[in-house]
Write an enzyme that holds these catalytic residues in place. Structure first.
Site, PDB file in Angstrom:
ATOM      1  N   LYS A 118       0.839  -1.206   0.000  1.00  0.00           N
ATOM      2  CA  LYS A 118       0.000   0.000   0.000  1.00  0.00           C
ATOM      3  C   LYS A 118       0.873   1.255   0.000  1.00  0.00           C
ATOM      4  O   LYS A 118       0.512   2.284  -0.563  1.00  0.00           O
ATOM      5  CB  LYS A 118      -0.924   0.013   1.221  1.00  0.00           C
ATOM      6  CG  LYS A 118      -1.769  -1.254   1.389  1.00  0.00           C
ATOM      7  CD  LYS A 118      -2.552  -1.644   0.153  1.00  0.00           C
ATOM      8  CE  LYS A 118      -2.942  -3.109   0.190  1.00  0.00           C
ATOM      9  NZ  LYS A 118      -3.243  -3.709  -1.096  1.00  0.00           N
ATOM     10  N   HIS A 237     -15.418  -4.585   7.190  1.00  0.00           N
ATOM     11  CA  HIS A 237     -14.729  -4.677   5.904  1.00  0.00           C
ATOM     12  C   HIS A 237     -15.289  -5.757   4.981  1.00  0.00           C
ATOM     13  O   HIS A 237     -14.689  -6.081   3.961  1.00  0.00           O
ATOM     14  CB  HIS A 237     -13.221  -4.836   6.106  1.00  0.00           C
ATOM     15  CG  HIS A 237     -12.672  -3.738   6.969  1.00  0.00           C
ATOM     16  ND1 HIS A 237     -12.627  -2.431   6.541  1.00  0.00           N
ATOM     17  CD2 HIS A 237     -12.222  -3.742   8.240  1.00  0.00           C
ATOM     18  CE1 HIS A 237     -12.164  -1.680   7.533  1.00  0.00           C
ATOM     19  NE2 HIS A 237     -11.916  -2.440   8.565  1.00  0.00           N
ATOM     20  N   ARG A 293      -7.716  -8.066  -8.925  1.00  0.00           N
ATOM     21  CA  ARG A 293      -8.463  -9.305  -9.156  1.00  0.00           C
ATOM     22  C   ARG A 293      -9.859  -8.982  -9.660  1.00  0.00           C
ATOM     23  O   ARG A 293     -10.275  -7.828  -9.640  1.00  0.00           O
ATOM     24  CB  ARG A 293      -8.608 -10.048  -7.819  1.00  0.00           C
ATOM     25  CG  ARG A 293      -9.400  -9.221  -6.813  1.00  0.00           C
ATOM     26  CD  ARG A 293      -9.781  -9.953  -5.549  1.00  0.00           C
ATOM     27  NE  ARG A 293     -10.710  -9.186  -4.753  1.00  0.00           N
ATOM     28  CZ  ARG A 293     -10.382  -8.237  -3.887  1.00  0.00           C
ATOM     29  NH1 ARG A 293      -9.115  -7.934  -3.701  1.00  0.00           N
ATOM     30  NH2 ARG A 293     -11.307  -7.585  -3.220  1.00  0.00           N
TER      31      ARG A 293
HETATM   32  C1  MV4 Z   1      -9.402   4.868   5.689  1.00  0.00           C
HETATM   33  C2  MV4 Z   1     -10.567   5.344   6.309  1.00  0.00           C
HETATM   34  C3  MV4 Z   1     -10.574   6.644   6.744  1.00  0.00           C
HETATM   35  N1  MV4 Z   1      -9.486   7.433   6.566  1.00  0.00           N
HETATM   36  N2  MV4 Z   1      -8.344   5.687   5.544  1.00  0.00           N
HETATM   37  C4  MV4 Z   1     -10.607   0.303   5.212  1.00  0.00           C
HETATM   38  C5  MV4 Z   1      -9.952  -0.745   4.361  1.00  0.00           C
HETATM   39  C6  MV4 Z   1      -9.041  -0.049   3.413  1.00  0.00           C
HETATM   40  N3  MV4 Z   1      -9.398  -0.366   2.059  1.00  0.00           N
HETATM   41  C7  MV4 Z   1      -9.182   1.406   3.704  1.00  0.00           C
HETATM   42  N4  MV4 Z   1     -10.099   1.552   4.801  1.00  0.00           N
HETATM   43  C8  MV4 Z   1     -10.325   2.778   5.341  1.00  0.00           C
HETATM   44  N5  MV4 Z   1      -9.297   3.633   5.219  1.00  0.00           N
HETATM   45  C9  MV4 Z   1      -8.405   6.932   5.978  1.00  0.00           C
HETATM   46  N6  MV4 Z   1      -7.339   7.699   5.816  1.00  0.00           N
HETATM   47  C10 MV4 Z   1     -11.642   4.473   6.440  1.00  0.00           C
HETATM   48  C11 MV4 Z   1     -11.521   3.182   5.978  1.00  0.00           C
HETATM   49  C12 MV4 Z   1     -12.653   2.348   6.196  1.00  0.00           C
HETATM   50  C13 MV4 Z   1     -13.376   1.816   5.170  1.00  0.00           C
HETATM   51  C14 MV4 Z   1     -13.042   2.037   3.869  1.00  0.00           C
HETATM   52  C15 MV4 Z   1     -13.768   1.481   2.842  1.00  0.00           C
HETATM   53  C16 MV4 Z   1     -14.859   0.679   3.142  1.00  0.00           C
HETATM   54  C17 MV4 Z   1     -15.210   0.446   4.431  1.00  0.00           C
HETATM   55  C18 MV4 Z   1     -14.476   1.007   5.461  1.00  0.00           C
HETATM   56  C19 MV4 Z   1     -14.863   0.771   6.770  1.00  0.00           C
HETATM   57  C20 MV4 Z   1     -14.146   1.294   7.763  1.00  0.00           C
HETATM   58  C21 MV4 Z   1     -13.035   2.074   7.495  1.00  0.00           C
END
Ligand code: MV4
Length: 493
Positions: A118, A237, A293
């Site tokens: 990442k 998630h 994917r």
């Molecule tokens: C974040 C965020 C808030 N701020 N990054 C969760 C998994 C990964 N793909 C990124 N994620 C998040 N990153 C920052 N800087 C909130 C999440 C996040 C989230 C993102 C997408 C879908 C669901 C989520 C659930 C909780 C937190």
């Protein structure tokens, strides 16, 4: 036309069947693999050939790269489709497939490797001009460094594992007193979960939306996007409902986001089907990661664009040029996907594996069901609990919602508890209907209360219907309602 003569599908359940369907249309022979508890599974029956690989545990079966490669070579398969999960984003596996002279139906092992970090991918995409949130470039090597950075960008911040994704090792930090512990804990979790302690800190967004762009890229330098999906409704998630297009999209935002997605694809030399994931908040969007994917929710993009993504994956892997130019891709209508999991939504989504005793899937206008189950099949406890994807299409979003409600009414799954009642409540929830969602939607007390009330209101109606079933008065309304009100399911069979 035949791109390959034979393809091995290194997966199970609905996605194995989805891939085999594309193969069958293309006249490609299919090879299934299965674990001991999947002997009787639908993907095994669907394939032209099927080979047992090992016991239930994924390391012995669907993650058993040695055995999978051995079978592919032995049966003369020319390509391997990994589906999603299991080996799909494992660059070691992709590399071994490439080295054995077989075709991996996905991007190159190098691209999978690069996007798996990442931190590296964020750095590369930021340099290419894609918007990203402020972060600790190069990772965090000391607590002091982390504290200084958080001070600079201000709290809240989020600690993430570079090798992570899917939320593992993520920690939200709202004040300075918690930062050093979060950094140390983050490194420990990252080391034990991924064997790589690298972490980074990023500005935290409260309640963002998750919007992702589907891309397709061939081996001749051509790349197109298939518009976006809104995937904000999730729990821990795990996405539960997705839709295409995003209900709050504007032409300006779409132009910027899809341009960024294509920049991401070009910057990592992407080939095959992939998804660029963004967080959206207050009119701005930020690149998070790329999923290298085929995704679970590719179906709704297929519905609103008419493009068969799996067929394109196979064509691209066989070296074909993209069959479409960007201008050929026309977005039409609206599609929603509800993931049906064998889980109890009334009891903290506890998995409820077991035997399917009655099954009737919905149909009619605008409905697509991708499932991997049948009556008599015992859902094994060892794998993902998703058993079916119910998708509805409408020319308008409200028509898609109305069709989804009707399809939920028709859907009968008895023997295990499912997420159907949650979807029933969601499709009747005012905030969802308004398209007003975010990634923490299901955690909101308002939403929880609303869904609870909905369940309770349905309860007396369901008890009346359950009584009718016990008296042998079975109508469509009775079985459908019982399926929705799942707490009766086991007692009634
Ligand atoms: C974040 C965020 C808030 N701020 N990054 C969760 C998994 C990964 N793909 C990124 N994620 C998040 N990153 C920052 N800087 C909130 C999440 C996040 C989230 C993102 C997408 C879908 C669901 C989520 C659930 C909780 C937190």
């Amino acid at each position: 036309m035949s791109y390959f003569d034979k393809v091995l599908i290194a997966n199970r359940g609905e996605i194995a069947i989805r891939v085999m369907r594309a193969c069958r249309e293309l006249g490609i022979e299919t090879v299934a693999i299965y674990s001991t508890p999947d002997k009787n599974a639908l993907h095994v029956k669907y394939a032209d050939e099927a080979f047992h690989i090992g016991e239930a545990h994924p390391s012995k079966s669907y993650l058993n790269a040695d055995r999978i490669l051995e079978i592919a070579t032995m049966c003369g398969a020319e390509a391997i489709h990994p589906g999603y999960g299991f080996l799909a984003e494992n660059y070691h596996f992709a590399e071994r497939v490439e080295e054995s002279g077989l075709n991996f139906i996905g991007p190159s092992s190098k691209t999978i490797h690069m996007m798996g970090s990442k931190l590296d991918s964020k750095e590369a995409m930021s340099a290419a001009g894609v918007p990203v949130l402020p972060w600790t470039k190069g990772g965090v090597t000391s607590t002091e460094e982390g504290i200084a950075f958080a001070e600079e960008i201000r709290y809240p911040v989020i600690v993430k594992a570079s090798a992570g994704g899917g939320g593992i090792g993520m920690q939200i930090v709202r004040e300075e007193s918690d930062i050093s512990e979060a950094i140390e804990k983050g490194m420990r979790i990252a080391q034990s979960a991924f064997g790589d302690p690298t972490i980074f800190i990023e500005k935290y967004l409260d309640k963002p939306r998750h919007i992702e762009v589907q891309v397709l890229a061939d081996k001749h330098g051509n790349a197109i996007h298939l518009y976006e999906r809104e995937c904000s409704i999730q729990r821990r998630h795990q996405k539960l409902v997705e839709e295409a297009p995003c209900p709050i999209m504007t032409p300006e935002l779409r132009k910027r986001m899809t341009d960024s997605a294509l920049t991401v694809a070009k910057t990592c030399n992407y080939t095959n089907a992939g998804t660029v994931e963004f967080l959206y908040s207050n009119g701005e969007y930020y690149f998070m990661e790329m999923n290298t994917r085929l995704q679970v929710e590719h179906t709704i993009t297929e519905i609103v664009t008419g493009v068969d993504i799996v067929r394109q994956q196979i064509a691209i892997a066989a070296g074909e040029k993209l069959a479409y130019k960007q201008d050929d891709i026309i977005l039409r209508g609206h599609a929603i996907e509800c993931r049906i999991n064998a889980e109890d939504p009334m009891n903290n989504f506890t998995a409820d594996p077991g035997k399917i005793v009655r099954y009737r899937s919905p149909g009619g206008p605008g409905i697509r069901v991708d499932s991997g189950i049948h009556v008599g099949y015992a859902i094994p406890p060892q794998y993902d609990s998703m058993i079916s994807k119910l998708c509805a299409f409408g020319l308008t979003r409200i028509e898609a919602i109305e069709r989804m409600r009707r399809a939920i009414y028709e859907y009968v799954i008895l023997g295990v508890k499912t997420t159907i009642p949650l979807h029933h409540a969601l499709m009747n929830n005012r905030q969802f209907i308004e398209g007003n969602t975010h990634t923490h939607f299901l955690e909101d007390q308002h939403i929880r209360d609303n869904l609870q009330r909905f369940f309770r209101d349905e309860e007396s109606r369901m008890q009346t219907l359950a009584e009718s079933l016990r008296q042998g008065k079975e109508t469509a309304a009775v079985t459908a309602a019982i399926s929705v009100y799942l707490h009766q399911t086991k007692k009634n069979e």
